[in-house]
Design a protein around this motif. Structure first.
Motif, mmCIF file in Angstrom:
data_model
loop_
_atom_site.group_PDB
_atom_site.id
_atom_site.type_symbol
_atom_site.label_atom_id
_atom_site.label_comp_id
_atom_site.label_asym_id
_atom_site.label_seq_id
_atom_site.Cartn_x
_atom_site.Cartn_y
_atom_site.Cartn_z
ATOM 1 N N TYR A 414 0.831 -1.209 0.000
ATOM 2 C CA TYR A 414 0.000 0.000 0.000
ATOM 3 C C TYR A 414 0.864 1.256 0.000
ATOM 4 C CZ TYR A 414 -3.387 3.387 1.985
ATOM 5 O OH TYR A 414 -4.189 4.475 2.221
ATOM 6 N N ILE A 415 1.805 1.352 0.921
ATOM 7 C CA ILE A 415 2.652 2.537 1.018
ATOM 8 C C ILE A 415 3.472 2.711 -0.257
ATOM 9 C CG2 ILE A 415 4.600 3.575 2.255
ATOM 10 C CD1 ILE A 415 3.516 2.205 4.809
ATOM 11 N N LYS A 416 4.034 1.608 -0.740
ATOM 12 C CA LYS A 416 4.833 1.676 -1.969
ATOM 13 C C LYS A 416 3.979 2.164 -3.135
ATOM 14 C CE LYS A 416 7.756 -1.676 -2.893
ATOM 15 N NZ LYS A 416 8.308 -2.987 -3.353
ATOM 16 N N GLY A 417 2.761 1.643 -3.239
ATOM 17 C CA GLY A 417 1.882 2.037 -4.338
ATOM 18 C C GLY A 417 1.490 3.499 -4.270
ATOM 19 N N TYR A 418 1.153 3.965 -3.083
ATOM 20 C CA TYR A 418 0.797 5.380 -2.948
ATOM 21 C C TYR A 418 1.994 6.282 -3.260
ATOM 22 C CZ TYR A 418 -4.053 5.405 -1.533
ATOM 23 O OH TYR A 418 -5.425 5.313 -1.552
ATOM 24 N N LEU A 419 3.154 5.946 -2.716
ATOM 25 C CA LEU A 419 4.337 6.761 -2.983
ATOM 26 C C LEU A 419 4.691 6.761 -4.465
ATOM 27 C CD1 LEU A 419 6.609 5.985 0.099
ATOM 28 C CD2 LEU A 419 5.790 8.246 -0.618
ATOM 29 N N SER A 420 4.509 5.635 -5.128
ATOM 30 C CA SER A 420 4.806 5.559 -6.559
ATOM 31 C C SER A 420 3.911 6.504 -7.352
ATOM 32 C CB SER A 420 4.627 4.123 -7.057
ATOM 33 O OG SER A 420 4.834 4.045 -8.447
ATOM 34 N N ASN A 421 2.622 6.505 -7.024
ATOM 35 C CA ASN A 421 1.695 7.379 -7.743
ATOM 36 C C ASN A 421 1.900 8.846 -7.390
ATOM 37 O OD1 ASN A 421 -0.552 5.885 -9.444
ATOM 38 N ND2 ASN A 421 0.001 4.550 -7.745
ATOM 39 N N ILE A 422 2.318 9.104 -6.160
ATOM 40 C CA ILE A 422 2.666 10.468 -5.778
ATOM 41 C C ILE A 422 3.883 10.932 -6.580
ATOM 42 C CG2 ILE A 422 3.583 11.863 -3.880
ATOM 43 C CD1 ILE A 422 1.842 9.989 -2.024
ATOM 44 N N ARG A 423 4.874 10.045 -6.695
ATOM 45 C CA ARG A 423 6.079 10.400 -7.456
ATOM 46 C C ARG A 423 5.737 10.645 -8.920
ATOM 47 N NH1 ARG A 423 9.364 12.986 -8.794
ATOM 48 N NH2 ARG A 423 11.620 12.738 -8.927
ATOM 49 N N ASP A 424 4.859 9.827 -9.482
ATOM 50 C CA ASP A 424 4.438 10.032 -10.867
ATOM 51 C C ASP A 424 3.725 11.373 -11.033
ATOM 52 O OD1 ASP A 424 5.501 7.636 -11.697
ATOM 53 O OD2 ASP A 424 3.603 6.543 -11.652
ATOM 54 N N ALA A 425 2.895 11.721 -10.052
ATOM 55 C CA ALA A 425 2.197 13.012 -10.123
ATOM 56 C C ALA A 425 3.188 14.165 -10.084
ATOM 57 C CB ALA A 425 1.200 13.123 -8.973
#
Length: 492
Positions: A414-425
Motif C-alpha cells: 500500500y505505502i509503496k503504491g501510494y508513494l509511486s503514484n505520488i512520485r508520478d504526479a
C-alpha cells in the motif's frame, strides 16, 4: 473503455515493475504521524481537564468497538523517549503530532496555562530538533475541551475566538522551534462526523444543517489562527501554517458527462467546501447553488449553507502556506440520473445527489471503507493542483489498517503504491508535493474502533504495562525508502 473498467484493471495489476523508479528529491520530507488523544494517555494527570473524547469513552463505553479508551493508550506522555528512539530508528525527516488543548489550557481559556504541559511539549519538540527531526505540530486534532462542548462546541459562533486564543498560546510557547503548523486536522470529521452523521463526538445528527454551521465556524476559526500567526509571529518565527483536509479520491464510474459531473460535485462537497474558501474565496459554486436551490424547495427563506459576508470571504481567502492532505482510499462515482425529492430533515446525500461505490474486485483492508487503490491518489493530486493554483502539498496522513500483524506485507504494498503514484504526479504532472506522512508510527487508539485497527509501522502490546513497541517489516521498508529516496532497487 469505461473509466471504471480501466481503473479496476489498474488496481488489479499494480506490480513492482510498475512502481516508479524515480528518486525522490533530497529535500522531500518523509515522516510519520500521531495525535495526542490516540497515544499520550495520562488523561487526567498534571491538571489536564476533560475533552469530548474523555467524556465519551467514560460515559458511553459501548460507543467504542472494543469498549476501550485512551486513558493510557500508548502511554506516550511517560514514554516519549521510547517514541523518539523508534523515530530515529526509522530515520524520519519529520514527525507530525498534536497538542492537547485540555492539557495546555485546562479551562480551555488562556487564563491558566499549564506549566507541566508546556514543559512536556517543549521537551518533545526540543528532542526532535536535537535529533534532526522536524516537528510538524497540529494544534487541534478533535479533542475539544468538554466545557466548550457544553456550550455547543463548533456550532457556537464563539468557537473561532476560543480556538484563536488557544492557537496564540501555542505559537507563543512553541513557535520558535516549530516551522510547520497544522491548525485543524480533518474538519470534515469534526463537522460531518460530529454534527452531520454523528459518528464522532458530540454525536449530533443534523446533516446539512448544524453540519454546515460547523463548517462555517470552523473555517473562521482556522482563518483567525492563521492571521494571528501572520500578524504576530511570522516575522520572527518564519514558520508555515496550513489546515489539513481529508478526502477520498472520487473518480467517475464511466466516461459519461453525467458521471464526470457527479464526481466533481462530490469532490467539491467533501473537500472543496473547506478548501475553496481558503484558496479561492467563498463556497464552491456547485455547493452554494445546490444547497440554496434545495433550501428554497424545502420552503426555507434562506440557504441552509450560511452565506459568507464579503469581509469574511476576504478574511478567509489566502489563509494557507501549503495544502495539508489526508487520503486513504478512493471511490467510483455515478450520477443518480435524477434530483432527490425534497424531504425533512434534509440530508447530505440529497445535496450531493450522487452514488459512490468501491468495486468488490478492489483489495480490501480490515476496515469496510478503506480499499487499496493507490492509483486514485494521482487523480486527486491533479484535481487539487488544477483547482487551487498548484499549491505546495504535504500529505499529512496515509496508511493501511489491519486487525493484527498478518497483513504487514500489504501495508508495504500500500505505502509503496501510494508513494509511486505520488512520485508520478510530481514527475509527470508537475504536482508540487513536498512531503509524505505515514499514519502511523505505531498502533494507537483508533477512535471509535478502539484498538481493533492497527495502522502502526510498530506494533504496540496494549496488554503489557510497558506498552512495548516492536518494529514490523513495514518499518524496515520505510526506513530503506527514506535512506535511499527510492521505491525500487534500480532508482534513477
Amino acid at each position: 473503455m469505461k473509466t471504471a473498467l480501466l481503473m479496476i484493471l489498474l488496481g488489479l495489476c499494480l506490480a513492482d515493475d510498475e512502481i516508479s523508479n524515480k528518486r525522490f528529491p533530497d529535500e522531500f520530507m518523509f515522516g510519520v504521524s500521531t495525535s495526542a488523544y490516540q497515544i499520550e494517555g495520562a488523561w487526567n494527570e498534571d491538571d489536564k481537564s476533560e475533552s469530548i473524547w474523555d467524556h465519551m469513552v467514560h460515559t458511553n463505553p459501548d460507543f467504542i468497538a472494543d469498549r476501550t479508551n485512551g486513558d493510557v493508550a500508548c502511554d506516550s506522555y511517560h514514554k516519549f523517549d521510547e517514541d523518539l528512539a523508534i523515530l530515529k530508528e526509522t530515520g524520519v525527516n519529520h514527525y507530525r503530532f498534536s497538542l492537547s488543548w485540555t492539557r495546555i489550557l485546562p479551562t480551555g481559556y488562556p487564563d491558566n496555562i499549564n506549566v507541566a504541559a508546556v514543559k512536556y511539549y517543549k521537551n518533545v519538540i526540543n528532542k526532535l530538533k536535537e535529533n534532526g527531526i522536524e516537528p510538524v505540530v497540529t494544534i487541534y486534532h478533535w479533542d475539544l475541551p468538554q466545557n466548550f462542548q457544553d456550550l455547543q462546541g463548533f456550532v457556537n459562533d464563539s468557537i473561532s475566538d476560543w480556538f484563536a486564543e488557544y492557537a496564540r498560546v501555542c505559537f507563543s510557547m512553541f513557535g520558535d522551534d516549530v516551522k510547520y503548523w497544522i491548525t485543524i486536522n480533518e474538519p470534515q470529521q469534526v463537522c460531518t462526523g460530529g454534527y452531520g452523521y454523528g459518528y464522532f463526538p458530540p454525536t449530533i445528527k443534523s446533516e446539512a444543517l448544524l453540519e454546515y454551521q460547523c463548517v462555517h465556524n470552523l473555517l473562521k476559526a482556522h482563518a483567525k489562527a492563521w492571521h494571528i500567526y501572520d500578524d504576530e509571529f511570522r516575522s520572527k518565527q518564519n514558520g508555515k501554517v496550513a489546515i489539513t483536509l481529508d478526502t477520498s479520491a472520487y473518480l467517475p464510474a464511466s466516461d459519461s458527462d453525467e458521471d464526470k459531473e457527479a464526481a466533481e460535485r462530490i469532490q467539491q462537497f467533501t473537500i472543496g467546501i473547506y478548501a475553496n474558501p481558503i484558496f479561492n474565496g467563498d463556497w464552491p459554486e456547485v455547493v452554494k447553488t445546490r444547497v440554496a436551490q434545495r433550501s428554497i424547495a424545502e420552503g426555507r427563506s434562506q440557504s441552509r449553507l450560511i452565506e459568507f459576508t464579503q469581509e469574511e470571504i476576504d478574511f478567509i481567502k489566502g489563509t494557507h502556506d501549503f495544502f495539508g492532505l489526508n487520503v486513504y482510499t478512493g471511490y467510483l462515482v455515478e450520477s443518480l440520473g435524477y434530483d432527490p425529492p425534497v424531504s425533512e430533515p434534509p440530508s447530505k446525500w440529497q445535496d450531493q445527489a450522487v452514488n459512490t461505490y468501491q468495486p468488490s474486485t478492489w483489495e480490501t483492508t480490515s476496515t469496510q471503507y478503506t480499499k487499496v487503490v493507490p492509483w486514485s491518489v494521482r487523480s486527486l493530486l491533479n484535481w487539487i493542483k488544477n483547482h487551487y493554483d498548484s499549491p505546495k502539498i504535504m500529505i499529512t496522513e496515509n496508511g493501511y489498517p489491519s486487525s493484527g500483524n498478518d497483513k504487514d506485507d500489504r501495508r508495504i504494498y500500500y505505502i509503496k503504491g501510494y508513494l509511486s503514484n505520488i512520485r508520478d504526479a510530481m514527475e509527470q504532472d508537475g504536482v508540487d508535493v513536498f512531503g509524505y506522512t505515514v499514519w502511523s508510527i505505531m498502533d494507537n487508539f483508533e477512535w471509535a474502533s478502539g484498538y481493533t485497527q492497527k495502522f502502526g509501522l510498530y506494533e504496540v502490546d496494549f496488554n503489557s504495562e510497558n506498552r512495548t513497541r516492536r518494529a514490523r517489516g513495514s518499518a524496515s521498508f520505510y526506513k530503506k525508502v527514506i535512506e535511499t529516496r527510492c521505491l525500487v532497487d534500480n532508482c534513477i
